[in-house]
Design a protein around this motif. Structure first.
Motif, PDB file in Angstrom:
ATOM      1  N   PRO A 144     -13.184 -11.344  -9.789  1.00  0.00           N
ATOM      2  CA  PRO A 144     -11.998 -11.461  -8.942  1.00  0.00           C
ATOM      3  C   PRO A 144     -11.919 -12.836  -8.290  1.00  0.00           C
ATOM      4  CG  PRO A 144     -13.704 -10.232  -7.793  1.00  0.00           C
ATOM      5  CD  PRO A 144     -14.224 -10.484  -9.186  1.00  0.00           C
TER       6      PRO A 144
ATOM      7  N   ASN B  77     -10.706 -13.179  -5.244  1.00  0.00           N
ATOM      8  CA  ASN B  77     -11.047 -12.909  -3.851  1.00  0.00           C
ATOM      9  C   ASN B  77     -12.040 -11.767  -3.792  1.00  0.00           C
ATOM     10  OD1 ASN B  77      -9.068 -14.793  -2.698  1.00  0.00           O
ATOM     11  ND2 ASN B  77      -7.548 -13.349  -3.513  1.00  0.00           N
ATOM     12  N   LYS B  78     -13.106 -11.941  -3.012  1.00  0.00           N
ATOM     13  CA  LYS B  78     -14.128 -10.924  -2.915  1.00  0.00           C
ATOM     14  C   LYS B  78     -13.625  -9.703  -2.158  1.00  0.00           C
ATOM     15  CE  LYS B  78     -18.327 -13.710  -3.335  1.00  0.00           C
ATOM     16  NZ  LYS B  78     -19.633 -14.058  -2.716  1.00  0.00           N
ATOM     17  N   ARG B  79     -14.121  -8.572  -2.570  1.00  0.00           N
ATOM     18  CA  ARG B  79     -13.783  -7.307  -1.904  1.00  0.00           C
ATOM     19  C   ARG B  79     -14.496  -7.261  -0.544  1.00  0.00           C
ATOM     20  NH1 ARG B  79     -14.539  -1.490  -4.985  1.00  0.00           N
ATOM     21  NH2 ARG B  79     -14.019  -0.146  -3.199  1.00  0.00           N
ATOM     22  N   THR B  80     -13.799  -6.793   0.489  1.00  0.00           N
ATOM     23  CA  THR B  80     -14.352  -6.829   1.839  1.00  0.00           C
ATOM     24  C   THR B  80     -14.807  -5.468   2.356  1.00  0.00           C
ATOM     25  OG1 THR B  80     -12.132  -6.582   2.791  1.00  0.00           O
ATOM     26  CG2 THR B  80     -12.948  -8.833   2.448  1.00  0.00           C
ATOM     27  N   ASP B  81     -14.532  -4.399   1.609  1.00  0.00           N
ATOM     28  CA  ASP B  81     -14.865  -3.062   2.121  1.00  0.00           C
ATOM     29  C   ASP B  81     -16.204  -2.542   1.591  1.00  0.00           C
ATOM     30  OD1 ASP B  81     -13.792  -2.863  -0.460  1.00  0.00           O
ATOM     31  OD2 ASP B  81     -13.192  -0.780  -0.152  1.00  0.00           O
TER      32      ASP B  81
ATOM     33  N   ALA C 186     -16.205   1.097  -8.667  1.00  0.00           N
ATOM     34  CA  ALA C 186     -15.134   0.765  -9.613  1.00  0.00           C
ATOM     35  C   ALA C 186     -15.328   1.565 -10.883  1.00  0.00           C
ATOM     36  CB  ALA C 186     -15.111  -0.735  -9.927  1.00  0.00           C
TER      37      ALA C 186
ATOM     38  N   ASP D  46     -10.976  -0.843  -8.801  1.00  0.00           N
ATOM     39  CA  ASP D  46     -11.689  -0.497  -7.574  1.00  0.00           C
ATOM     40  C   ASP D  46     -11.365   0.921  -7.120  1.00  0.00           C
ATOM     41  OD1 ASP D  46     -12.710  -3.032  -7.563  1.00  0.00           O
ATOM     42  OD2 ASP D  46     -11.317  -3.806  -6.054  1.00  0.00           O
TER      43      ASP D  46
ATOM     44  N   GLU E 253     -12.609   3.835  -3.828  1.00  0.00           N
ATOM     45  CA  GLU E 253     -13.353   3.996  -2.594  1.00  0.00           C
ATOM     46  C   GLU E 253     -14.785   4.390  -2.942  1.00  0.00           C
ATOM     47  OE1 GLU E 253     -11.251   6.865  -0.282  1.00  0.00           O
ATOM     48  OE2 GLU E 253      -9.450   5.623  -0.088  1.00  0.00           O
TER      49      GLU E 253
ATOM     50  N   THR F  21      -8.571   2.362  -4.188  1.00  0.00           N
ATOM     51  CA  THR F  21      -8.401   1.676  -2.908  1.00  0.00           C
ATOM     52  C   THR F  21      -6.910   1.397  -2.694  1.00  0.00           C
ATOM     53  OG1 THR F  21      -8.642  -0.511  -3.915  1.00  0.00           O
ATOM     54  CG2 THR F  21     -10.658   0.586  -3.132  1.00  0.00           C
TER      55      THR F  21
ATOM     56  N   GLU G 211      -5.593  -1.342  -1.906  1.00  0.00           N
ATOM     57  CA  GLU G 211      -5.244  -2.605  -2.563  1.00  0.00           C
ATOM     58  C   GLU G 211      -4.898  -2.384  -4.030  1.00  0.00           C
ATOM     59  OE1 GLU G 211      -5.888  -6.386  -4.689  1.00  0.00           O
ATOM     60  OE2 GLU G 211      -7.125  -4.598  -4.848  1.00  0.00           O
TER      61      GLU G 211
END
Length: 640
Positions: free
Chosen positions: A201, A203-207, A332, A337, A339, A444, A446
């Protein structure tokens, strides 16, 4: 990477030479190009190569075990042996110790990883260095938006690459996530033409927690006795009983079953590989035939998180994956992705991918088995059957270099285990396992924003197609895969790249005539008269009268789809054995050729218990035996 040369078809004088020596498979996730680059280029040279043979300077020599040591034989003297060095070992395809002719990509098994960033253009120059086989390569998980002719489906999107030819694939790396590539010709992927694709990705996943490192883990089943071509022909002519040995007596193949009584397949499980390495356990016993063979080893530090990108590249078998004395956290599936969901283990079928996080909170002076076991837990008499297994090693930095002595967690009444992605409804009560389906995962927010669930216009029904994946009897064979009574017949020219009137002459369209109960033709679903981006709902069914039928992993090219619902058959609540097919589906015609909803009010998308808010996105899903899957996707990627 040096600039690729684009080749046209040429006459080759020397074909089918053995593969040159390259480095071994690298399981670390390392980008091939800088994030700022627009194009990432790769070269695949596919040639023959023997397992358990060392290649050097144009020579080759078998590897043998002598007094517990791996030795290479002399090229000139059969009585002379030399120990194998660590560098040499990294270049040998040890597999499970058998000598077998394979198809190697750049000398590797699995093939080299393609690791790029989302949105970059991937160029792969594929050289067919074989002497007899033609093939294509499918980029499993890549949606091929605006490049459907690069999908690699043989005789659908392109002609096969002939011996001596080179073909340049060029497509966008999307979507992000864990994917893979494999031959789309016969069963060649089983013998080497397969490898990972990792799209990182932007942008890195933050959750989820920050990870120390990412690893690739590719699982496959492995047939010791025959090549993929031989296995294919054995299946075609229904000689499954003699898969082990045509002259068998006590070792003739006896089918095995999963916990619900579903047949596990038409050939026996011999052994498995993780990143090309494994052990063969005779009669599925405790001790490997050749314990000196290396197992794939993942070195870790204590109290860190690691991400494993797991790919099931098997031809047939599903695996229950776990890591001894560690909890897995699924983040994932098929690159999409979800949860985070924690569990003891997860079941993976052919073509599926799962990303898991593992916290290294174990004893830092200890090794642990990473294990994948087949789900064939019963024999034909419903008696316990020891599953096949393949293992790797999770090695902490202070642990000795030795095999682990660990076991998978024991499930008890006080310690009920959770197993994810179950292809059946439940385990027997005495197993103390809570079984959850694919539909249990939640995308998710997103992911849902990126690809929302398609809904029909207010007051209208969504288009709905029923597809029954089943086995049927055809002329010359009593055991052939079919969809709604149609056995697939390949087009005579690829319709994706054949235009106007000639395209309609490429295939015998099943819709052009009524062929009774069964028919061999090219089964097509036509959406060309529907608006772009309109939603389509499919109901995938698995229903027939064939006693040896199995669960079916279904892969959809060109799309990732929302899994809205999975329904199982009626089962014995104590044993988990199938009692009868789901009552939700009405079957008409032999082997449920014309499935529909038993309750007509469900038609057009009005099904109860659909998850329209945050269903998981996948491109590969297992249809339970005598059950069904409801999926939905938008028509946003024109092509065939």
């Amino acid at each position: 990477m040096t600039k690729l040369t684009r080749f046209c078809s040429v006459v080759v004088v020397l074909l089918g030479l053995c593969s040159p020596t390259f480095g071994g498979f690298n399981h670390r996730v390392i980008p091939a190009c800088d994030e700022s680059e627009d194009v990432c280029k790769f070269e695949f040279d596919i040639r023959y190569k023997f397992s358990m043979v060392y290649y050097f300077n144009g020579y080759s020599t078998p590897i043998v075990i002598r007094n517990g040591t791996m030795m290479k034989r002399s090229v000139y003297n059969s009585e002379e042996f030399t120990p194998v060095t660590q560098r040499e070992l990294s270049e040998i395809l040890t597999v499970d110790g058998v000598y077998k002719l394979l198809f190697a990509i750049n000398g590797e098994l699995p093939g080299p990883p393609i690791v790029v960033y989302e949105g970059q253009t991937i160029e792969v120059s594929v050289k067919n260095g074989l002497s007899n086989e033609a093939f294509t390569i499918h980029w499993h998980g890549m949606i091929q938006k605006n490049t459907p002719w690069m999908d690699g489906a043989s005789m659908v999107t392109q002609c096969p690459i002939n011996p001596g030819d080179t073909f340049l694939y060029r497509y966008k790396a999307e979507p992000r996530g864990t994917h893979w590539y494999h031959s789309h010709q016969g069963t060649m992927r089983t013998d080497g033409v397969a490898g990972p694709i990792i799209v990182l990705p932007r942008n890195k996943r933050t959750d989820i927690p920050e990870v120390e490192e990412e690893f690739i883990l590719m699982i496959q089943d492995w047939n010791r006795n025959s090549s993929s071509l031989e296995s294919h022909v054995i299946q075609h002519f229904n000689m499954h009983l003699y898969s082990n040995n045509f002259n068998c007596t006590t070792d003739c193949y006896k089918p095995t079953h999963s916990v619900d009584g579903t047949n596990m397949g038409v050939v026996p499980f011999h052994s498995g590989l993780i990143n090309g390495k494994g052990h063969y356990y005779p009669d599925k016993g405790e001790d490997p035939l050749i314990p000196e063979l290396p197992l794939e080893t993942f070195n870790v530090k204590p109290d860190k998180y690691y991400r494993f990108r797991i790919i099931n590249a098997a031809m047939l078998f599903s695996f229950r994956f776990s890591i001894d004395e560690h909890t897995i956290h699924v983040v994932a599936t098929d690159g999409n992705d979800v949860e985070a969901e924690s569990a003891q283990s997860i079941i993976m079928s052919s073509g599926e991918r799962f990303d898991i996080l593992v916290k290294t909170d174990g004893n830092p002076r200890k090794n642990y088995f990473i294990r994948a076991e087949t789900i064939e837990v019963k024999n034909r008499h419903n008696e316990p059957n020891r599953p096949g297994r393949v293992t790797a090693i999770l090695r902490y930095e202070d642990a000795p270099e030795e095999l682990p002595k660990t076991e998978r967690e024991t499930c008890t009444r006080q310690n009920v285990c959770k197993v994810l992605n179950c292809p059946y409804k439940l385990y027997p009560s005495e197993a103390h396992i809570r079984c959850l389906s694919t539909a249990h995962f939640r995308s998710t927010q997103e992911m849902i924003k990126r690809q929302p669930v398609p809904l029909p216009p207010r007051g209208e029904d969504i288009r709905e197609d029923f597809l029954n994946f089943h086995y049927a009897g055809f002329k010359g064979s009593p055991f052939m895969a079919a969809i709604n009574g149609y056995k697939f017949e390949f087009p005579t020219c690829p319709p994706q790249i054949t235009y106007d009137v000639p395209a309609r002459t490429c295939f015998n369209d099943c819709q052009d005539h009524d062929c009774g109960e069964y028919c061999e033709c090219t089964h097509t679903l036509k959406y060309d008269q529907m608006p772009l981006n309109a939603g389509v709902q499919m109901v995938l069914v698995n229903n027939d009268e064939f006693a040896g039928a199995t669960n079916h992993p279904i892969h959809i090219h060109g799309h990732h789809v929302h899994i809205l619902k999975i329904a199982y058959p009626e089962v014995d609540e104590e044993t988990g054995i199938i009692v009868k097919a789901t009552p939700d589906i009405r079957c008409a015609g032999k082997d449920c050729k014309y499935p529909s909803w038993a309750n007509e009010e469900w038609a057009g998308g009005n099904i109860p218990d659909l998850n329209l808010r945050n269903p998981p996105l996948k491109d590969t899903v297992v249809v339970p035996r005598m059950g069904y899957v409801v999926l939905r996707f938008p028509l946003d990627n024109p092509g065939i």
